[in-house]
Design a protein around this motif. Structure first.
Motif, PDB file in Angstrom:
ATOM      1  N   CYS A   6       0.806  -1.221   0.000  1.00 12.09           N
ATOM      2  CA  CYS A   6       0.000   0.000   0.000  1.00 12.09           C
ATOM      3  C   CYS A   6       0.844   1.279   0.000  1.00 12.09           C
ATOM      4  O   CYS A   6       0.392   2.314  -0.504  1.00 12.09           O
TER       5      CYS A   6
ATOM      6  N   ARG B 196      -7.128  -1.793  -0.045  1.00  9.68           N
ATOM      7  CA  ARG B 196      -6.156  -0.853  -0.601  1.00  9.68           C
ATOM      8  C   ARG B 196      -5.083  -1.578  -1.414  1.00  9.68           C
ATOM      9  O   ARG B 196      -4.665  -1.108  -2.481  1.00  9.68           O
TER      10      ARG B 196
ATOM     11  N   ARG C  26      -4.076  -1.151  -5.343  1.00  4.36           N
ATOM     12  CA  ARG C  26      -2.715  -0.899  -5.836  1.00  4.36           C
ATOM     13  C   ARG C  26      -2.348  -1.891  -6.935  1.00  4.36           C
ATOM     14  O   ARG C  26      -1.678  -1.520  -7.910  1.00  4.36           O
TER      15      ARG C  26
ATOM     16  N   GLU D  50      -3.991  -0.808 -10.059  1.00  2.00           N
ATOM     17  CA  GLU D  50      -3.324   0.348 -10.660  1.00  2.00           C
ATOM     18  C   GLU D  50      -2.157  -0.055 -11.551  1.00  2.00           C
ATOM     19  O   GLU D  50      -1.744   0.713 -12.429  1.00  2.00           O
TER      20      GLU D  50
END
Length: 347
Positions: free
Chosen positions: A264, A307, A311, A314
């Motif tokens: 994270c 979270r 990530r 992403e």
């Protein structure tokens, strides 16, 4: 005695190459044949070792680790890391991979010896004790050899944990403390529990993973995938309830908060070496499938898990390989399938 054990076990993988400029083909063949015969002799002898023999070897190595100079300790730990590919388990069903006989023997490297050695470099750079060590020419916390030794010991410890070596929660927390320090987390502290019977490791963020810690990060894959269990109290996890009643969880569960925080808070996962990035994504997928985030010890990490999955998602916006893209998508799929009850506003 240690030199004898070094020479004996190193013969399992030693490759005594001889330059082809100095010998002819016949002599090269004879050298290869002799090398194979020596290796087979060592393998045969290793298969006949008794528990008393391994106990003697264990005592020798533990003493060497505690009393030798830093360079000798580093040599020993590197040797043991390589030896573990031939002896996958130090305790329990310990046997050479090349043999079928199994023998119950004692642990070759004790947890106390590992933890005591790791504690040798607990002085910070600004600590007066560090200046005292430097005054007498002793290694301080900034000594590169000492840093290599600590990272190697943490890596060896993670190997032993993943292989099922028996370890209690106290030793697990000690290893966890040195792991977060090796990775490079900020604001690492050991906080005792309210009743003083246990403690927990608290830590901040990590923007970049130290190069020396990359093998430890890669080894977390095997730790999280290990099927062995351990009794850990929720009070031993930072952010969990102050409950001293132990919970039986997978042995890797005590490191889940470290891994999720690393995923994270690191600046860019895709900037890591490809192998490390791939291992971290695979580790996250394993955590989603194997670890119980409804248990008292991990329930407080549900938000961190969301979270971490974000990530991973992403990563798809970066120029990464097809394999990493597939892993990122697999993580999202696994999270939606396994933990839809805590998914919240993820989609």
């Amino acid at each position: 005695m240690a030199d004898i054990f070094f020479y004996f076990f190193t013969s399992l993988w030693a490759d005594q190459r001889v330059s082809s400029m100095e010998i002819d083909l016949t002599l090269s063949y004879l050298t290869f044949s002799n090398k194979v015969e020596i290796r087979m002799a060592v393998e045969t002898c290793s298969a006949t070792l008794l528990p008393a023999h391994f106990q003697a070897i264990s005592a020798c190595w533990n003493e060497l680790l505690s009393k030798s100079p830093i360079a000798e300790r580093l040599k020993l730990v590197s040797f043991l890391i390589q030896l573990r590919s031939y002896f996958p388990r130090w305790k329990g069903e310990l046997h050479l991979l090349l043999f079928s006989p199994k023998t119950e023997i004692a642990q070759v490297f004790s947890w106390n010896a590992i933890v005591d050695t790791l504690a040798d470099d607990e002085y910070s750079e600004n600590d007066p004790a560090a200046a005292h060590l430097s005054l007498y020419g002793l290694p301080s916390a900034t000594d590169p050899d000492l840093a290599n030794l600590r990272a190697s010991l943490v890596f060896l410890s993670l190997q032993m944990i993943s292989d099922g070596i028996a370890i209690d929660s106290f030793m697990l927390l000690k290893i966890k403390n040195h792991l977060v320090e090796t990775i490079g987390f900020r604001d690492v502290s050991v906080v005792p529990s309210h009743n003083g019977q246990s403690f927990q490791i608290q830590f901040g963020e990590v923007n970049e993973i130290a190069d020396i810690a990359l093998p430890c990060v890669n080894q977390l894959l095997s730790v999280m995938d290990a099927f062995h269990s351990s009794d850990v109290a929720p009070a031993a996890m930072a952010g969990a309830d102050d409950d001293e009643r132990p919970v039986s969880v997978l042995v890797g569960s005590i490191f889940v908060d470290v891994f999720l925080s690393m995923v994270c808070t690191i600046k860019d996962l895709t900037s890591l070496p490809v192998l490390t990035c791939k291992n971290m994504l695979e580790t996250l997928c394993i955590i989603i499938y194997k670890h119980d985030f409804e248990s008292r010890i991990l329930k407080h990490l549900q938000h961190s898990l969301r979270r971490a999955v974000m990530r991973a998602l992403e990563c798809l916006t970066h120029d990464i390989s097809y394999d990493l893209r597939q892993l990122a998508l697999s993580i999202v799929h696994a999270f939606v399938k396994r933990w839809h009850s805590i998914m919240g506003s993820f989609i």
